[in-house]
Write an enzyme that holds these catalytic residues in place. Structure first.
Site, PDB file in Angstrom:
ATOM      1  CG  ASP A 199      -1.520   7.752   0.310  1.00 59.43           C
ATOM      2  OD1 ASP A 199      -2.235   7.493  -0.678  1.00 59.43           O
ATOM      3  OD2 ASP A 199      -0.622   8.607   0.282  1.00 59.43           O
TER       4      ASP A 199
ATOM      5  CB  THR B  36      -6.995   4.414  -2.647  1.00 61.13           C
ATOM      6  OG1 THR B  36      -7.348   3.142  -2.132  1.00 61.13           O
ATOM      7  CG2 THR B  36      -8.242   5.171  -3.046  1.00 61.13           C
TER       8      THR B  36
ATOM      9  CE  LYS C 195      -4.717  15.395  -2.230  1.00 56.94           C
ATOM     10  NZ  LYS C 195      -4.374  13.998  -2.624  1.00 56.94           N
TER      11      LYS C 195
ATOM     12  CG  ASP D 163      -1.536   1.258   1.608  1.00 55.06           C
ATOM     13  OD1 ASP D 163      -2.282   1.755   0.756  1.00 55.06           O
ATOM     14  OD2 ASP D 163      -1.308   1.778   2.704  1.00 55.06           O
TER      15      ASP D 163
HETATM   16  C1  XBP Z   1      -5.174   6.303   0.681  1.00 55.79           C
HETATM   17  C2  XBP Z   1      -6.315   6.999   0.070  1.00 55.79           C
HETATM   18  C3  XBP Z   1      -6.040   8.094  -0.935  1.00 55.79           C
HETATM   19  C4  XBP Z   1      -5.288   9.246  -0.269  1.00 55.79           C
HETATM   20  C5  XBP Z   1      -5.436  10.535  -1.062  1.00 55.79           C
HETATM   21  O1  XBP Z   1      -4.712   5.430  -0.312  1.00 55.79           O
HETATM   22  O2  XBP Z   1      -7.443   6.649   0.356  1.00 55.79           O
HETATM   23  O3  XBP Z   1      -7.300   8.541  -1.396  1.00 55.79           O
HETATM   24  O4  XBP Z   1      -5.864   9.484   1.004  1.00 55.79           O
HETATM   25  O5  XBP Z   1      -4.944  10.344  -2.370  1.00 55.79           O
HETATM   26  P1  XBP Z   1      -3.874   4.075   0.075  1.00 55.79           P
HETATM   27  P2  XBP Z   1      -5.861  10.812  -3.605  1.00 55.79           P
HETATM   28  O6  XBP Z   1      -3.835   3.961   1.577  1.00 55.79           O
HETATM   29  O7  XBP Z   1      -4.650   2.944  -0.589  1.00 55.79           O
HETATM   30  O8  XBP Z   1      -2.503   4.291  -0.510  1.00 55.79           O
HETATM   31  O9  XBP Z   1      -6.351  12.201  -3.298  1.00 55.79           O
HETATM   32  O10 XBP Z   1      -4.934  10.761  -4.806  1.00 55.79           O
HETATM   33  O11 XBP Z   1      -6.972   9.793  -3.668  1.00 55.79           O
HETATM   34 MG    MG Z   2      -3.032   3.175   3.249  1.00 56.16          MG
END
Ligand code: XBP
Ligand code: MG
Length: 263
Positions: free
Chosen positions: A15, A127, A89, A13
């Site tokens: 973020d 995501t 953003k 993953d």
């Molecule tokens: C985390 C998310 C992403 C980020 C924001 O993704 O849900 O939406 O918060 O990025 P993951 P975007 O943990 O699956 O990496 O604004 O590009 O969606």
């Molecule tokens: Mg994550």
């Protein structure tokens, strides 16, 4: 029960897992996009934490609009409005990444390098927008890690975002591997449900301030980071077998145990 599968790839993953991007990265970029659009919206650390149950930045803006009716500044078409705000953003977030402001989390580069040295393949299932992955890997670590990942599945490439399994299924398809040959590293309940939904039962969770109180159903190891010799990983569930950090030997043990349990 067939022969247990060998561990062939790690799927990460982004973020909250590769880097702690949410509180001081994405959240700040959202707020700057709102201000640039002349909106008086501001997502505090707490409000953002409550909105993080919605994955996807566009979807998160949409959830905010529907949860707080009567917001000032709304245009006629909220979906188009959210998409425009999200593009703004993303550009702000990319600029932030390119300053190198967001580092990789402890142990990430060490574990990636060890996996590579053992021929274990690397992939991403996230995501966040694909362009964010490119820039994070290019600028966060100093060295260009983007080339270490042979498959990246991200953002709007799939119709349904986490906790739906789509993005993990896409990563598996791009790897040409089955779920039993892989182990996922995640930070959130949404991410765990997504990888398990794609049949990946071997998963390790590294929590952060936003996710440390989530449940993580049937995850064998929940820790506060992958750890380094000088900053040991602290387990919330499971154990590291007396070593200070997560290494490939531990991941192979976890993968074998999960396979052996036939989960
Ligand atoms: C985390 C998310 C992403 C980020 C924001 O993704 O849900 O939406 O918060 O990025 P993951 P975007 O943990 O699956 O990496 O604004 O590009 O969606
Ligand atoms: Mg994550």
């Amino acid at each position: 029960m067939g022969m247990p599968s060998e561990l062939r790839a790690l799927i990460f993953d982004v973020d909250g897992t590769l880097a702690d991007t949410e509180r001081d990265g994405h959240r700040v970029a959202f707020n700057q996009a709102f201000a640039q659009a002349g909106l008086d919206w501001r997502w505090s650390e707490d409000l953002y934490g409550s909105l993080l149950d919605v994955t996807g930045g566009k979807e998160r803006i949409g959830a905010f609009i529907s949860r707080y009716p009567g917001l000032a500044g709304l245009s006629a078409d909220p979906a188009a409005f959210a998409a425009t705000l999200h593009r703004r953003k993303t550009q702000i977030f990319l600029d932030l990444l390119q300053t190198g402001a967001i580092p990789l989390r402890p142990g990430v580069k060490r574990l990636l390098a060890e996996a590579r040295s053992q021929g274990v393949r690397l992939a991403i299932a996230t995501t966040t927008a694909p362009e964010n992955v490119e820039s994070l890997l290019r600028y966060a670590a100093g060295a260009d890690l983007r080339g270490w990942f042979e498959a990246v599945a991200a953002g709007d490439e799939v119709p349904a975002k986490k906790p739906a399994p789509d993005v993990y299924r896409l990563a598996l398809q791009r790897l040409g591997l089955g779920p039993a040959q892989c182990l996922a590293v995640e930070d959130s309940d949404n991410g765990v449900v997504a990888c398990q939904g794609a049949g990946i039962a071997a998963v390790v969770v590294t929590v952060n301030a936003y996710t440390r109180d989530q449940g993580f159903p049937s995850v064998p190891l929940v820790i506060d980071s992958l750890g380094e010799a000088e900053s040991p990983a602290r387990p919330l569930r499971g154990n590291l077998g007396g070593q200070p950090f997560v290494d490939m030997a531990l991941l192979r043990r976890i993968h074998a145990e999960v396979q052996g349990l036939g989960r």
